[in-house]
Design an enzyme around this catalytic site. Structure first.
Site, PDB file in Angstrom:
ATOM      1  N   LYS A   1      60.573 -66.576  41.199  1.00 55.90           N
ATOM      2  CA  LYS A   1      62.095 -66.924  41.423  1.00 55.90           C
ATOM      3  C   LYS A   1      62.271 -67.510  42.663  1.00 55.90           C
ATOM      4  CE  LYS A   1      66.298 -64.113  40.322  1.00 55.90           C
ATOM      5  NZ  LYS A   1      66.827 -62.886  39.759  1.00 55.90           N
ATOM      6  N   SER A  23      69.949 -63.228  36.096  1.00 63.63           N
ATOM      7  CA  SER A  23      69.892 -64.244  36.708  1.00 63.63           C
ATOM      8  C   SER A  23      68.418 -64.824  37.012  1.00 63.63           C
ATOM      9  CB  SER A  23      70.337 -64.029  38.249  1.00 63.63           C
ATOM     10  OG  SER A  23      69.362 -63.070  38.810  1.00 63.63           O
ATOM     11  N   SER A  30      68.774 -58.250  35.883  1.00 65.77           N
ATOM     12  CA  SER A  30      68.352 -59.624  35.877  1.00 65.77           C
ATOM     13  C   SER A  30      66.825 -60.075  35.563  1.00 65.77           C
ATOM     14  CB  SER A  30      68.399 -60.316  37.171  1.00 65.77           C
ATOM     15  OG  SER A  30      69.935 -60.676  37.372  1.00 65.77           O
TER      16      SER A  30
HETATM   17  N1  GLN Z   1      74.287 -60.165  35.962  1.00 66.03           N
HETATM   18  C1  GLN Z   1      74.311 -59.381  36.994  1.00 66.03           C
HETATM   19  C2  GLN Z   1      75.211 -59.556  37.921  1.00 66.03           C
HETATM   20  O1  GLN Z   1      75.619 -60.829  37.898  1.00 66.03           O
HETATM   21  C3  GLN Z   1      72.949 -58.679  37.457  1.00 66.03           C
HETATM   22  C4  GLN Z   1      72.310 -59.535  38.439  1.00 66.03           C
HETATM   23  C5  GLN Z   1      71.181 -59.276  38.795  1.00 66.03           C
HETATM   24  O2  GLN Z   1      70.359 -58.399  38.288  1.00 66.03           O
HETATM   25  N2  GLN Z   1      70.697 -60.124  39.845  1.00 66.03           N
HETATM   26  O3  GLN Z   1      75.317 -59.313  38.936  1.00 66.03           O
END
Ligand code: GLN
Length: 486
Positions: free
Chosen positions: A78, A153, A177
């Site tokens: 990532k 994400s 994420s």
């Molecule tokens: N979707 C969640 C957010 O927007 C979690 C994101 C993540 O785990 N980095 O914060």
């Protein structure tokens, strides 16, 4: 199955039997990437030259009989994880041109293990999002249906594995994420216990919630990767100074005396009927194995999303203060003074969701609101953690859907941040409580989209978590299916 569809453990066998070389594998993966990445857009950057050099080194190790389970295995990272000498963009314009001066600890571990880095994968900008639509550079698509999002994400990392563009990948999980994109893309995603894996070299979003973990084709691969990346690190004072058991050792041993909790608060209105049915079947699997299935209560579940969006944004507003045009990446052209340089660099560099989070975070920390929001959020976080502590007095694992629906369509939630935030409703509490949790494929919708089942464990019981997941996985073939990316 073609080579690019294989797991790391299958490829390891092929490598040590000299049926294939790492170099051949790397070439096969780049051919696959050439064929499908124009559609999936899983990668932000490819590292062909260094990958071939790493593959040569791996082949030499294999020839010397010195190969570990990940030696010569082509993988993806990532793009919020630092790889020395390579740009880390966090899918943000503000980091354009920022070259990582060092390796993240997880990267050092994978390098020592002989893994080969194919490239850096797309994400929502600074890991803020649930669909990959917040990337400043591209929107990754779901390999099972290109009209749908891959989740976020770590959507690029999940799509890369699902579409056979990497054997496995690393993602980061602050509120879901790793698990939510794993669920949307039909792969296994593991968020380790907070502290199990060093965060050194992971660009910080919300430091008290962030953890790095693997996205893999199956549970055995998740266990193997976790073995390699776990452990105490002097560079991250929150990494736990605990022995790391061999996560693969007891995978296939029998499950006995298992107690699984089903939280009643998670079976709410709005959860898709096909998701419910798949989860019911997963519960039936464990019941048939002799597990005791118990209804449990996590009474503060309703407050999790609000608590997360106070604490995560507060931490983000502080962590992202460093991007000021002075030290990293983008700086505005011709500012008239220092203040304008800060303001313009940030205005030009950050996308709308990141700005929204910084503003919320700054607000909840501001004097006059701190007690009402941030302090209250911390108190509720403790209550959420206590809910789990109580539940784990009577059960060993907790089973839930990973997300209320299968992958949604691109554009469907972009205009409504609250709807987007709600797609993480089942994953967020786990981060607030610091627990390990895993998403595994447990079915498909009638439209052919994967459905994910989440298992949650006590702190540092990843070995048991993986073993419990393995028993389900091995009794089904969901992990063996691959999408037709057309
Ligand atoms: N979707 C969640 C957010 O927007 C979690 C994101 C993540 O785990 N980095 O914060």
């Amino acid at each position: 199955m073609t080579r690019t569809d294989c797991t790391a453990h299958a490829l390891h066998e092929a490598l040590i039997k000299k049926e294939v070389s790492s170099k051949e594998l790397v070439k096969a993966f780049y051919d696959r990437i050439d064929a499908v990445d124009g559609k999936t857009k899983a990668y932000l950057k490819l590292l062909k030259e260094s990958a071939l050099t790493q593959a040569d080194a791996a082949d030499q190790r294999i020839a010397c009989g010195d190969a570990g389970p990940l030696t010569g295995i082509p993988i993806a990272l990532k793009d919020n994880l630092c790889l020395e000498g390579v740009q880390t963009s966090c899918a943000s314009k503000i980091l354009e041109g920022f070259i990582s001066p060092y390796d993240a600890t997880v990267v050092s571990h994978l390098k020592s293990a002989g893994a080969v880095f194919l490239g850096k994968t797309n994400l929502d900008e600074f890991a803020m999002g649930s669909s990959n639509e917040n990337s400043a550079f591209a929107a990754t698509k779901n390999p099972w249906d290109l009209a749908c999002v891959p989740g976020g994400s770590s959507g690029g990392s999940a799509a890369a594995v699902a579409a056979s563009e990497a054997v496995f990948s690393l993602g980061s999980d602050t509120g879901g994420s790793i698990r939510q994109p794993a669920s949307f893309c039909g792969v296994v995603g593991l968020k380790p216990t907070y502290g199990r894996v060093s965060r050194y070299g992971l660009v910080a979003f919300a430091s008290s919630l962030d953890q790095i973990g693997p996205l893999t084709h199956d549970v055995r691969d998740a266990a193997t990767v976790l073995n390699v990346i776990s452990g105490h690190d002097g560079m991250d004072s929150t990494s736990a100074d605990l022995a790391v058991p061999d996560m693969t050792e007891s995978l296939s041993s029998k499950l006995t005396g298992l107690r699984i909790g089903i939280p009643k608060e998670y079976f709410i209105e709005g959860i898709d009927a096909e998701v419910s049915t798949a989860i019911e079947k997963a519960i039936a699997h464990y019941r048939a194995l002799g597990a005791e299935i118990k209804e449990i209560s996590l009474p503060h579940t309703d407050y999790a999303v609000a608590t997360y969006y106070i604490l995560a944004t507060a931490e983000a507003s502080s962590n992202l203060a460093r991007y000021d045009g002075v030290r990293y990446g983008h700086r505005t052209a011709n500012p008239k003074d220092l203040l304008e340089m800060y303001m313009q660099s940030r205005s030009e560099g950050f996308g709308p969701e990141v700005k929204r989070r910084i503003m919320i975070g700054t607000h909840v920390l501001s004097s006059g609101y701190y007690d009402a929001y941030y302090k209250k959020g911390q108190q509720v976080r403790t209550l959420i953690k206590q809910d789990f502590d109580t539940a784990f007095e009577s059960v060993d694992y907790i089973l839930t859907p990973t997300a209320p629906t299968a992958a949604f369509r691109s554009g469907e939630k972009t205009d409504d941040p609250l709807q987007m935030y709600l797609s993480d409703i089942f994953t967020i509490s786990v981060n607030l409580a610091g627990l390990p949790a895993l998403s595994m494929p447990c079915g498909f919708t009638k439209n052919g989209l994967p459905i994910g089942c989440q298992l949650i464990a006590r702190p540092f019981d990843e070995a048991g978590l993986l073993k419990t997941a393995y028993s389900f996985e091995q009794a089904h073939d969901f992990h063996e299916r691959r999408p037709q990316v057309v």
